[in-house]
Structure formats: C-alpha cells, structure tokens
Design a protein around this motif. Structure first.
Motif, PDB file in Angstrom:
ATOM      1  N   LEU A   1      56.393  55.159  91.978  1.00  0.00           N
ATOM      2  CA  LEU A   1      55.952  56.502  92.337  1.00  0.00           C
ATOM      3  C   LEU A   1      54.581  56.527  92.990  1.00  0.00           C
ATOM      4  CD1 LEU A   1      57.018  58.683  89.283  1.00  0.00           C
ATOM      5  CD2 LEU A   1      58.029  58.625  91.552  1.00  0.00           C
ATOM      6  N   GLY A   2      53.868  55.439  92.893  1.00  0.00           N
ATOM      7  CA  GLY A   2      52.513  55.479  93.448  1.00  0.00           C
ATOM      8  C   GLY A   2      51.549  56.073  92.453  1.00  0.00           C
ATOM      9  N   PRO A   3      50.301  55.684  92.534  1.00  0.00           N
ATOM     10  CA  PRO A   3      49.335  56.097  91.517  1.00  0.00           C
ATOM     11  C   PRO A   3      49.137  57.613  91.483  1.00  0.00           C
ATOM     12  CG  PRO A   3      48.228  55.092  93.371  1.00  0.00           C
ATOM     13  CD  PRO A   3      49.689  54.920  93.609  1.00  0.00           C
ATOM     14  N   VAL A   4      48.923  58.131  90.281  1.00  0.00           N
ATOM     15  CA  VAL A   4      48.680  59.566  90.145  1.00  0.00           C
ATOM     16  C   VAL A   4      47.686  59.761  89.012  1.00  0.00           C
ATOM     17  CG1 VAL A   4      50.549  59.989  88.483  1.00  0.00           C
ATOM     18  CG2 VAL A   4      49.768  61.828  89.958  1.00  0.00           C
ATOM     19  N   SER A   5      46.844  60.764  89.130  1.00  0.00           N
ATOM     20  CA  SER A   5      45.833  60.979  88.098  1.00  0.00           C
ATOM     21  C   SER A   5      46.338  61.978  87.069  1.00  0.00           C
ATOM     22  CB  SER A   5      44.554  61.525  88.728  1.00  0.00           C
ATOM     23  OG  SER A   5      44.798  62.820  89.223  1.00  0.00           O
TER      24      SER A   5
ATOM     25  N   ALA B   1      52.820  55.074  86.785  1.00  0.00           N
ATOM     26  CA  ALA B   1      52.030  55.659  87.867  1.00  0.00           C
ATOM     27  C   ALA B   1      50.674  56.142  87.385  1.00  0.00           C
ATOM     28  CB  ALA B   1      52.804  56.811  88.508  1.00  0.00           C
ATOM     29  N   ALA B   2      50.643  56.665  86.161  1.00  0.00           N
ATOM     30  CA  ALA B   2      49.393  57.223  85.650  1.00  0.00           C
ATOM     31  C   ALA B   2      48.583  56.185  84.878  1.00  0.00           C
ATOM     32  CB  ALA B   2      49.688  58.426  84.756  1.00  0.00           C
TER      33      ALA B   2
ATOM     34  N   THR C   1      54.200  64.083  91.401  1.00  0.00           N
ATOM     35  CA  THR C   1      53.088  63.199  91.769  1.00  0.00           C
ATOM     36  C   THR C   1      52.548  63.519  93.153  1.00  0.00           C
ATOM     37  OG1 THR C   1      54.657  61.565  92.582  1.00  0.00           O
ATOM     38  CG2 THR C   1      53.866  61.289  90.325  1.00  0.00           C
TER      39      THR C   1
ATOM     40  N   PRO D   1      54.252  54.601  98.282  1.00  0.00           N
ATOM     41  CA  PRO D   1      54.215  53.858  97.015  1.00  0.00           C
ATOM     42  C   PRO D   1      55.167  52.666  96.986  1.00  0.00           C
ATOM     43  CG  PRO D   1      54.611  56.192  96.630  1.00  0.00           C
ATOM     44  CD  PRO D   1      54.654  55.990  98.093  1.00  0.00           C
TER      45      PRO D   1
ATOM     46  N   GLY E   1      49.660  49.747  93.773  1.00  0.00           N
ATOM     47  CA  GLY E   1      48.570  50.329  92.985  1.00  0.00           C
ATOM     48  C   GLY E   1      49.105  50.986  91.741  1.00  0.00           C
ATOM     49  N   THR E   2      48.608  50.651  90.623  1.00  0.00           N
ATOM     50  CA  THR E   2      49.080  51.281  89.396  1.00  0.00           C
ATOM     51  C   THR E   2      48.038  52.244  88.889  1.00  0.00           C
ATOM     52  OG1 THR E   2      48.119  49.469  88.133  1.00  0.00           O
ATOM     53  CG2 THR E   2      50.442  49.283  88.714  1.00  0.00           C
ATOM     54  N   GLY E   3      47.249  52.737  89.815  1.00  0.00           N
ATOM     55  CA  GLY E   3      46.174  53.641  89.403  1.00  0.00           C
ATOM     56  C   GLY E   3      45.294  52.901  88.422  1.00  0.00           C
TER      57      GLY E   3
ATOM     58  N   GLY F   1      41.467  53.896  85.271  1.00  0.00           N
ATOM     59  CA  GLY F   1      42.113  54.932  84.457  1.00  0.00           C
ATOM     60  C   GLY F   1      41.884  56.335  84.957  1.00  0.00           C
ATOM     61  N   SER F   2      40.715  56.579  85.549  1.00  0.00           N
ATOM     62  CA  SER F   2      40.491  57.941  86.025  1.00  0.00           C
ATOM     63  C   SER F   2      41.303  58.235  87.259  1.00  0.00           C
ATOM     64  CB  SER F   2      38.997  58.127  86.317  1.00  0.00           C
ATOM     65  OG  SER F   2      38.645  57.285  87.391  1.00  0.00           O
ATOM     66  N   GLY F   3      42.116  57.305  87.658  1.00  0.00           N
ATOM     67  CA  GLY F   3      43.064  57.588  88.751  1.00  0.00           C
ATOM     68  C   GLY F   3      42.478  57.354  90.126  1.00  0.00           C
ATOM     69  N   ALA F   4      42.528  56.089  90.584  1.00  0.00           N
ATOM     70  CA  ALA F   4      42.078  55.837  91.957  1.00  0.00           C
ATOM     71  C   ALA F   4      43.207  56.242  92.879  1.00  0.00           C
ATOM     72  CB  ALA F   4      41.737  54.360  92.124  1.00  0.00           C
ATOM     73  N   ALA F   5      43.464  57.517  92.917  1.00  0.00           N
ATOM     74  CA  ALA F   5      44.606  58.015  93.688  1.00  0.00           C
ATOM     75  C   ALA F   5      44.371  57.807  95.168  1.00  0.00           C
ATOM     76  CB  ALA F   5      44.813  59.489  93.391  1.00  0.00           C
TER      77      ALA F   5
END
Lengths: 300, 964
Positions: free
Chosen positions: A120-124, A204-205, A257, B244, B474-476, B479-483
């Motif tokens: 899904l790609g990174p998500v915050s 993803a998160a 996301t 992604p 990228g798995t983010g 932790g703060s989310g390098a989106a």
C-alpha cells in the motif's frame, strides 16, 4: 455472499464429447501455482450467472477457484473472463493445471495477472486518522449494513484487537467463523476484512504489533477453516490470511491511504453481495482502528 | 477481371482493412485485392497495379479486386461484404457507440487510459481531448508534429495525467498490456520506456528469471530528445517512484540528448528508490546486461537465459540482420560489429502495410533472397503480434538452411505469451534455426557463426547512487511516517512530491483496476478483450476532409476550454422573462425605410419567394409603396435598407420581416442583463411571414399594431414579468420541443395571461383570446426571444468555439460563433426532409428559412425531440428516431441544460451549446425540426420536417477560429 440469483439445477449427463471453446482472461497471482502445476481433477461447486466456483483436488490453498465475469466481484482467487458463464452446473467435472482451467466445455488461459496483495505504500497515523472517520460515516449512513448484530463476538474481536489481546481476539474469531447465512457467512467476511487490513495497513503504517496480531489471527483462523465453514469461504479466509483481498477491498484500502478517491471505492464495496460488502467494510474499519490504537500504544 | 468501387463515407481502420485484403487475396482465383481507404497513396498503389480508380477522397472506401474468372470475382465480392459487415457487427449494438472520447469518458472509469491509434494527422486532436478530460493517454500513432507533442505534454502535466507517446507501441499498466506487450507477472520493477522492443526484451528476460513488473510506461520515441526535453519520462519516473508497488525503476532508451540526460540524472539522484538506466548505444551495456543488473539489484539469481542452440560450425560469410524491432536491431548491430542490418519496422517499409510484427511478408522475401552466410532475425511474441510467427517463418528458415545459410533467431517472449514460447522455439529449432531468448546472445552467436572472434558481453554498470535505500518498498520506516505523498510531511526531495500526478496526488491509472477507452485500430481492442480488461470503444470516423490542421490548431488554443466553459455557462444561466410588448420603431434602431429580416444578411436579388413577398408586404404595411409593383421596384432598386434581425437583438420566424409599426415581445435576461425582441405571431394561413401580402394580411398587421400590441402591453403591466424559463421547462415535460411543437407552451402562456387580459382590456379580451387560441405556435415567438437573449449572453468570449446563432434567410443558412464576433459563416440552405400537407410535395418547398433555429442553438427544438415524440406524426420517422436525434446531439454539444430536462431520458438536461470543433470532428450536424414554407410567396406552410445546416458553415468557422 451471493453474486447471482439461484444456482442452476443439475443438467443431464452428456455422453458425446463437446467441442472445447478456448477463452482467455485475467487472474490473481495467488492462482499461479495452481495453474502452473500439473493438471488435476476438479469439480464445479456452484454456478451462478456471474460466477462459477471450482474446487480442485489438492491439499494446498487456494483450493477453490472462482470464474467471474461482468460486474462480479474480483475475488482474490478469481479468473476474470469477458462473455457469459452459461452452461456450467454444480457437480460438473473440471480440470485445473498445465496453464488451463477446463470446465463446462471451455478452456481458459490466463493472459493478464494481477497481484491481490499489493503493497500500500507508507502512510502516517495522522493521515489514517483523517480518512477513517470518512469511511465510518459512509458505512453508518448506508442502507447496507453488516449481516450480524453488533455486540457479542464482533465487539469482543474489536476490543481484543485494540488492546492487542490475543486471547480475546482469537476466541472471538473462532466464534465468528462460519457464523451467519450465505455462501460466504458474514462472520467470515468480517474476519477477512480484518485480517487483510491488519496486515497491509499495519505494514504501511509501520505498526509491527498489528502485523503480529494478523499473523496469529491468521494462524488460528486457517487452522480449521475447512471444517468450520463452506469451502468457498474457507479458501477466501486462507487468502485473507496471506493479505490477499478482492479488488474492491483493495480500492478502499488505497482510498484510506490516500492513493485514490475513498468515497466511490467505499460505495462500490458496500454494494457487494447481500451483506458481504458491509461485512468486509466492518473488518476494514476495525482493522484500521486497531492499527491506530496499537500504534499509539507502541509510541508510548 | 477487375472490380473497382468507391464507397463514399464508409470508414474502417487500416489494420482491419489490411486483414480483409489479405483474406480476399488468399481466395482461389483472386490475383490481387486492395481494400483500403482511398488516400492518395492507396489510390496510387491501385493505379500502379492496373486498376482504373475513379475520383475519391480519403474519407471513402476503395475496393479493387482482380480475379481470373467472373464467377470468382463475384464470389470474392460477396466474401468482401461478409467480411465488412462482420466487422461492423462486432461494433453493432442496440445503443450507438460513443462517437468521441468525450462521450466515452462519461461511460468509463475516471482512471481509464485512452488508447489512440488513428491516423497521425488526427492523433493530436484526439489526444488533446483525452488529456483535457483528465485521462492519461497512449498514442500509438506517429507523424504527430513535435510542437504539438510538447503542447500535449505540458497540458498533461497540468492535468496530472501522463502522455505515453506519440509513436508508443508498448505499455503495461496495472498488468494490462497495451499495444505490443508481453504477458508478464506483476512485481516490483517499474520501467520507463522510450523504446518499445527494448522494454519488451528487458521485461521478458525479467519474467523468465521470475521477477515481475509493476508497470511499463512508454514515453514515445522523441521524448528524450532536445525539443520534448524528457517531459513524459520525468513525469513517468516520478509516478513510478511514488507507486507503492514499484521498488526499482529502469529507464530504457537510446542515448538521450545531453541536456535531457542531465535533467534525468538529477531526478534519479533525488530518487529514494534505486533507478537503473539502460541507455543503449556505443559503449553502453546491452539490454541483457541491463536485465542482469536489475536482477542483482533485487537480489534475484541470474539464470542461464533459455536458448535452443545448435552445433553448427562457424562458416563465415556475410551476416544479414532482418529485424522487426528497431532497438533490437540497433543492439544487434552494435554487438555483432559487422553485417548488413535492416529494420523492417522503419517508416520506409511500413508505408501502406502493417508492421512486421503483424505482417511478416517483407522479411520472408528478404530471407528467401539470402544465399550464403548467416541470417539473424528477431521474433517478438506477446499481445498484438502475429499469433503464430513460427508457422510463417519455419518454411523459409528450412529453405535457407538447405541453401547453406545459418539462421539465428532472437525470440523475445515469456511463458505466459499467447503464442506459447516453448512451442514457437521448438518449431523454429526444428526447422534449423538456433534460438535465443536474449537478443544480445543471439547477436554474439551470429557474429561467431559469421567468422568474427567471440566477443565478451560488456560488464553492466552499477546502479547510480541515489538518496534512498536500495531494498524493499518504503515501510514508513520512521515511525512518524516518512510519507512520500504530498500530505505536508517532510518528504525527501520535491521530485517525490509531484508523484507524476496532480498536486501531490498519484497518477490515477497506476492504482486502479486497468480500464481503457480505445479509439482507432480494433486489433488493439481485441487484445484487451483477451486480457479481460474493461474497455469502451469509440466509434471514430475521420473528421471532415481537409480540416485536420485547423482542428489541431483550435484544439491547441489554450484559451479554448475556459472560454467554452464561460460561454456555455452564461447561456445556461440566463433567466429570460417576458417584460413587455413594445412598438418596434420605439425600441429598435429602425428608421423609416429600413427593414430587418431573418437569417444572415441578404440582398433582394438573392432573396427567395417568401422573403420577397414578406418585404413587399412590409413596404405596403408601412405605406412606403402604394402597390406591390411599386414596392418591388423600390426594393429591387436599392431604395430600402435591409439588415439581419440578429444584428439588433431581434429574431423573427420564417421571413422574419420587422418594420417600425410592428409590435415586439420584449424579453429581459434577469441573470446576465440583456434584452431581446421578437415580433408577435400572426397566426396561421395567409400571413406575412410566409410571404403573403394581400389586403387581409395588411389588415391583420394593422389590427395587431393598433389593438393586440398595445393591449398586451397593458396586460404585461398588470402581470409583471413572466418567467419564460420556467414555462419552457414545464412545456418540455408536457411534450413540446419549443420550435415545431408549442401547443403546451402556448396553453400555459394563455393560462398565465388570461385573467390579466380580462382585467386590463375587458372590451377586447374575447377577441384577443380567440386570436391567441387560434394558433398553437403563439408561444414560439416568446420562446425565440428567450433563446436569443440567452445565446446573446454568450457572445464575444475570446477563444470560444461555441455557436451563438443559427439562422436562415430562405437562401443561405448562417451561423455565428462566440469567439468570432459578428461574423457570419454561411452555406446554401437545404430543403427540410419530412411530410407534406395536403397535395403539396417537395417541388413546392422553399429552402429553409427563419430565425427559429435560435431554439436549437440553446438546446431546444430538434435537440429536444426526445421530449416530443408525438412530433414524428408531422415530420416523419418513428419515436425511436426522435430519441436518436437528441442522443446524437450530445456528441456535439458542450453541456447539458440544468433546467430544460427530458423526462423520457431520465430527466437528463437537453444537449446545449454546439461546439464547432465537435461538429467538424464527428461530421454530426445539428438537427433542426422546422416547418416547410411554400416556394411561391404567400403559399404558407406546406409541410414540416428535419433539416441540418450545411457543413461548409462549420468548416469555414473552424478555419476562421484557427486563424484568430
């Protein structure tokens, strides 16, 4: 989940060898091992206007394969065709393997593959916290509601996931399996949505705990899925355990996301089957909520 | 025996026609069959072949068949009909296919990719429409001017979509192969391809090694050149970096322009994901080496590339390369270092014939001509290519072997391809060829066989160092989310923020289930069916002959889209109200001796019967002549000034003659502030507007000027403004179309006004009501003024191609366009086709006349026929025709009316705002539903029917727009 109306009644056995029509379609990569393996016997489990289910005589999952057409849902174990699915009936013989699915006088080859468990790609967490309420609102105001009453096992499952309590989550999951009417019982769809979401959104998160929870739940569910529910639903649970989902579910996850518009995807999902869509949506919401909750705990 | 035929206006795409030609040529007794569009080239080909070809244009179908006997010729002709109708049937459905991409986008997914494969001169126009509508587009066609390519790509960047092409034959989006593409497994490698066969070789090798591909984004052959500057390549790179599913990107191309290479290098340096470049050329690694770099980068084992080698001893002799893929040819030539190589895919070999990947004929000829040495050739499998290339090649290969020639084949394909890689390799091997899945290996082997020393494969370069990790997606991690999306997070580098899409949103077509809108060659659409990809076909026909360049110029005008939106917006937002009834001389610029008339400006000499009669009547009515002869003399002598009603905020039905003593309905637009006028309707029978000028006509006009007009003026004072928009909307839902059928509208109007008529003029009330009630079309004049005021609001928007007036004067049919000021564009007015009253017939009919086409201009009349099916009783046809007429109009209009809705179409708004570019592109002309006037002055109405404006009015307007 009903994707058509009534299954067709059994037709008389044909003695002459019918001509084979060659067709091609698109399939989920989860079916690739099954198709590339040597030819194995199979039988038609059920036949509807838009979907035909085949069960293959094999020990490994996926064992059930769905031939679908038209607007039918793109299941994670589906082969999508254009054209009609007439001429199949439950109990017919079939063959799967050596690159072909043979049934009902048709031989289907796959000319396009898709990944039912795409990253899904990174998500915050912040982004998720913004999109989840939108999905929530759409689900609550929709005429399509989950098949089971809220409370009971589903509440226990939700709470268990939030707290990261394996005991509660697994107990509740075992109660939900096979619960409810339909080809894919409501409880199974809710579990499927949850399993896929915990794994893919958790990854993803970056919430490792959610993925850990997904692993354990998956193991518990797949352990005896075969004996607790319909063959079709059992295969779908195995797919969900591996993070493989139908395209409608994936669209909602991508919407959550930020990769594509959420609202149209949510409405499309909710329209699936009788309550299937709403059940899957319940699983997705619970999963995202759990990811957020577990993520906060991790941060503390 | 020869058969030569020209079928005007029949269109089929070139690839389908080539198949038909081949099928016919293969028939017994047929020496030659040419079935093609009658372009200058094809006509020349047919003439050279000995056929006597009559005059024809590129929009006509040319059929030329030569057979040994009459019977065989006859059979071939019959077969031709079957073939052509079979092709038409595959498109034939109950609902007509959309005629434009615009119409198709309404039916398709918002993330659909548009696949354009129409002849090059039209490709830009089609692609512009796709990009304008917010869809990524793949342009298979070539021969698009480079300046247009740049315009297209700049607009695409703004709209957040990608242009793949022009001259892009290969793409894979979400697993769906578009054009010539192989069946590859989904995976983590994304490809930006400025070379089609280069991408095919790379991806097939990856698939053979078990590594999958996320997307292959073609960018067109010229994209990495100096003029285009890598626009699509940079955008595609961004998109894949943001995707992604993609973990590593490969850029495949011939060496780019140095400036572009530098920009590309910068983008790559900022990329958080690894990027490998395969920029082929002198001194660069080959495609196989590039594939091996990719495998190393993703940690996969490098396999031994499948091959079916032989143990022929090197025999020396010349090396002959016969290639279908340009990049593969270049690569082979560089590696072999020697030999005579031909790229049969090059333009000079593909004029008038299909690409060698589809049609092997030229290569086979060349193979047969080789008598010694080594032949090296490529066979490319996958969608779109020959379904069984080994079948056509094996005989020629075996024959070559028997002449002592060694044959080496580079077989580019995967296990999943429809042609069955193993079977093709086996067959070719059996006929004596050595087969390699790596073109580089094949080239090296061929060189060895030709007596060159064995060369080492060039070591591949390491992937360029860049700002990111080299492994999994990228798995983010932070932790703060390098989106990587532009959600305000601290994203590394702005290159990532663009994501190839719009304002931080990713490219839509990469995430959704693939769906396609296809325009052009049906062969590409067939491959989509095989892959169960949802697709919508556009029933494309070439635009009006000779208009391609003007169309492209107008489509490229940056003002056009916004200008049209503004113009149609103003027209649709108008709120016309009937506010009064005034004497023409008091409110219009009408000095004595001046008359207004319907239609574009015209002089007495060219005026038709009804127009002349009406002018004579006007002279008599105003007392400017004692009798008809004097009136005629003065009119012919130029003593009278004539002008178009339209120039004076006025419209008039039929002859539409307006003189100072006539009383006019006054309509005011409460939204945009304009005013428009129309005369009062005289009723039926012998009336001025049909050219009658007898005493009863003049008498009635006097009564209207002295009694009716002033009375209605008083009535309007009592009622206040009458909302015409509301009334029209209601009438439309009661079965009127407001041009040729006004019964409901007239009834509604009388209902509104009757009490006030009684109050205001009690002594005349009955007289007036009887007059009005005697004429179902009384409302028409108010409707026309309402339409006029709405259309006028849309005038003079620079750059707009919307029609703001359509009008006829009995001789000419003219149109005016918003972006072209007061200019008229005319052509001859046609005679409506329909049903005649009583004993009248077509000989009694006058050419189309009147300003009433102002109703069609705003989406009423013929455009609303689906709301008035009963009208077919008067104009002919059946109810389905009425609905079809309206449906066709959606193809040529800019918008659907928000207020005028058609219940039978689900309350869909009427098609409103005719676009000149759409008319010339689709050749669909506006349909007008109108009365037919008698040719002889004073005859009156002789029938009712349908008519269209002449196409030349629209082509002239388009040419003017292109030069403005």
């Amino acid at each position: 989940m009903a994707v058509g109306t009534r299954p067709r009644s059994r037709r008389p056995v044909q003695t002459a060898q019918p001509e084979v029509t060659y067709l091609s379609g698109a399939a989920a990569t989860s079916l690739r091992p099954l198709l590339e393996a040597p030819r194995r016997p199979a039988r038609v489990l059920a036949a509807f206007p838009l979907a035909v289910y085949l069960e293959v005589r094999t020990e490994t999952e996926p064992r059930v394969l769905a031939l679908v057409t038209g607007e039918a849902t793109r299941l994670p174990n589906a082969v999508v065709l254009t054209g009609s699915l007439e001429g199949f009936s439950a109990g017919d013989d079939a063959w799967v393997g050596d690159g072909v699915v043979e049934a009902g006088g048709r031989a289907v080859r796959v000319r396009r593959w898709w990944d039912p468990a795409p990253p899904l790609g990174p998500v915050s967490g912040t982004a998720l916290a913004r999109t989840l309420p939108v999905l929530h609102d759409i689900c609550l105001s929709s005429p399509r509601q989950p098949g089971l009453e809220s409370g009971g096992a589903s509440a226990l499952l939700s709470a268990g996931c939030h707290r990261g309590s394996l005991v509660d989550a697994i107990t509740a999951a075992e109660q939900l399996m096979g619960l409810g009417p339909g080809l894919t019982p409501s409880g199974d769809d809710m579990l499927a949505g949850l399993l896929v979401t915990l794994r893919s959104v958790g990854t993803a998160a970056g919430v490792g705990r959610a993925v850990w929870l997904a692993d354990w739940l998956a193991a518990a569910v797949t352990f005896d899925a075969r004996t607790r529910t319909t063959p079709i639903s059992a295969t779908l649970l195995h797919c969900a355990a591996r993070g493989e989902a139908g395209l409608e579910t994936l669209a909602v996850l991508r919407g959550l996301t930020g990769r594509q518009p959420l609202e149209p995807a949510a409405h499309r999902l909710l329209r699936l089957g009788h309550t299937s869509g709403a059940d899957l949506a319940w699983g997705i919401r619970t999963g995202v909520s759990a990811v957020l909750g577990l993520g906060e705990r991790d941060a503390e | 025996m020869n058969l030569v035929e020209i079928r005007p206006g029949v269109y089929h795409d070139s690839v389908s026609l080539m198949r038909v030609s081949q099928a016919l040529t293969g028939r017994p007794g047929v020496e030659l069959a040419i079935v093609a569009m009658a372009t200058a080239l094809n006509v020349e080909l047919a003439a050279d072949a000995g056929f006597d070809v009559p005059a024809a244009t590129a929009g006509d179908l040319l059929v030329a068949i030569r057979a040994t006997t009459d019977a065989e010729l006859h059979d071939a002709a019959a077969d031709l009909e079957r073939q052509l109708s079979a092709r038409a049937e595959t498109r034939g459905r109950e609902e007509a296919l959309p005629r434009t991409i615009r119409a198709a986008t309404r039916l398709a997914d918002p993330s659909a990719v548009v696949l354009v494969s129409v002849p090059g001169e039209h490709a830009f126009t089609e692609a512009m429409e796709a990009v304008d509508a917010g869809h990524s587009v793949m342009i298979f066609s070539d021969n698009v001017p480079v300046a247009r390519e740049v315009t297209l790509k700049d607009l695409a960047r703004e709209r957040g979509v990608l242009v793949m092409g022009p001259d892009c034959g290969t793409a894979v989006v979400g697993g769906a192969g578009l054009g010539f593409a192989n069946v590859v497994r989904p995976g983590a490698v994304g490809v930006v391809a400025a070379s089609g066969t280069g991408a095919q070789q790379l991806t097939t090798l990856l698939d053979l090694a078990g590594v999958g591909v996320s997307h292959v984004l073609g960018v067109g052959g010229r994209d990495l050149g100096a003029e285009v500057g890598g626009r699509s390549a940079l955008q595609a790179l961004d998109a894949l970096i943001a995707d992604p599913a993609t973990e590593l990107v490969v850029v495949v191309s011939k060496p780019p322009d140095p400036g572009v290479a530098a920009r590309l290098g910068e983008a790559i340096a900022k990329s958080p994901k690894p990027v490998i470049t395969a920029l082929l050329g002198e001194g660069q690694p080959d495609l196989t080496a590039a594939a091996e770099s990719v495998l190393r980068a993703v940690g996969a084992a490098i396999p031994v590339w499948p091959s079916w080698p032989g143990n022929t001893e090197p025999g020396g002799g010349p090396l002959r390369g016969l290639y279908s893929g340009g990049t593969l040819c270049t690569e082979a030539r560089l590696i072999a270092g020697t030999g005579d190589f031909t790229d049969f895919g090059d333009d000079e070999y593909t004029v008038g014939r299909a690409h060698p990947m589809i049609d092997p004929a030229l290569r086979l000829e060349a193979l047969d001509a080789v008598t010694e040495g080594v032949v090296l050739l490529d066979v490319v499998l996958g969608h779109g290519s020959d379904p069984d290339p080994a079948a056509s090649l094996s005989a020629a290969v075996a024959a070559a072997k028997s002449r002592g020639v060694s044959v080496v084949v580079a077989l580019v394909g995967t296990e999943g391809d429809p042609q069955n890689l193993q079977a093709q390799a086996a067959r070719l091997f059996e006929s004596g060829a050595e087969v390699y899945t790596s073109n580089a290996e094949a080239a090296r082997r061929a060189a060895v066989l030709a007596g060159m020393p064995a060369s080492e494969p060039r070591p591949a370069t390491r992937p360029k160092p860049n700002a990111g990790e080299t492994s999994a997606a990228g798995t983010g991690a932070a932790g703060s989310g390098a989106a990587l999306n532009g959600g305000g997070a601290e994203a590394p580098g702005e290159a990532a923020a663009s994501q190839g899409g719009w304002a931080g949103h990713p490219l839509a077509m990469l995430s959704a289930e693939p769906s396609v809108i296809s325009v052009g060659a049906s062969i590409l659409a067939e491959a989509l069916d095989q892959q169960a990809v949802v697709h919508t076909s556009v029933d494309w026909r070439p635009p009006v002959q000779g208009m391609a360049a003007d169309l492209a110029a107008v489509m490229a005008d940056p003002r056009r889209k916004a200008a049209n939106e503004k113009a149609v917006g103003r027209m649709l937002s108008a709120r016309p109200h009937l506010v009064g009834v005034r004497r023409a001389g008091d409110v219009l610029d009408l000095p004595k001796g001046t008359f207004f008339h319907a239609g574009p400006p015209i002089e007495w000499e060219r005026a038709s019967g009804p127009m002349r009669g009406a002018l004579i009547g006007g002279m008599l009515f105003e007392g400017l002549a004692a009798d008809a002869e004097e009136a005629e003399r003065k009119l012919a002598g130029g003593e009278v000034t004539l002008d178009s009603c339209h120039h004076h905020r006025t419209v008039g039905p039929m002859a539409g003659v307006v003189s100072p003593s006539m009383w006019m309905l006054e309509v005011h637009d409460a939204e945009n502030g304009g005013t428009a006028y129309c005369s009062l309707n005289e009723g039926l029978g012998k009336v001025l507007r049909y050219g009658a000028y007898g005493p009863e006509v003049i008498e009635r006009l006097r009564w209207m000027g002295e009694v009716l007009g002033p009375a209605l003026a008083e009535v309007m004072k009592v009622t206040g403004p009458l909302d015409l928009r509301n009334l029209i909307a209601q009438a439309l839902q009661m079965g009127d179309e407001l041009h040729n059928r006004n019964r409901a509208a007239t009834s509604l109007m009388v209902r509104e006004l009757a009490p006030a008529i009684v109050d205001a003029v009690p002594n005349r009330a009955a007289e007036i009501l009887r007059f009005v009630n005697g004429n179902d079309h009384f409302f028409l004049n108010a409707g026309m003024a309402a339409a006029k005021v709405a259309a006028d609001a849309a005038r003079n928007v620079e750059g707009s191609s919307m029609v703001v007036a359509m009008a006829r004067n009995g001789t000419d049919f003219g149109i005016q366009v918003s972006g072209l000021g007061d200019r008229w564009f005319t052509g001859p007015a046609g005679v409506p086709d329909g049903l005649y009253l009583g004993a009248y017939g077509p000989d009694d009919a006058n050419p189309d006349i009147g300003d009433s086409t102002i109703t069609e201009t705003v989406g009423l009349g013929g455009f609303s026929m689906a709301a008035a099916p009963a009208i077919v009783r008067f104009v002919g046809g059946d109810v389905a025709d009425a609905v079809a007429a309206t449906t066709a109009m959606y193809e040529i209009t800019l918008a659907e009316h928000p207020v005028y809705q058609i219940p039978g179409l689900g309350f869909r708004g009427t098609p409103a705002g005719i676009d000149v570019t759409l008319v010339t592109r689709t050749s669909v002309l506006p349909v007008v539903n109108t009365g037919i006037a008698g040719r002889v002055a004073g005859t009156g109405q002789v029938g009712a029917g349908l008519v269209s404006p002449p196409m030349e009015a629209f082509t002239a307007a388009l040419a003017a727009l292109a030069r403005v």
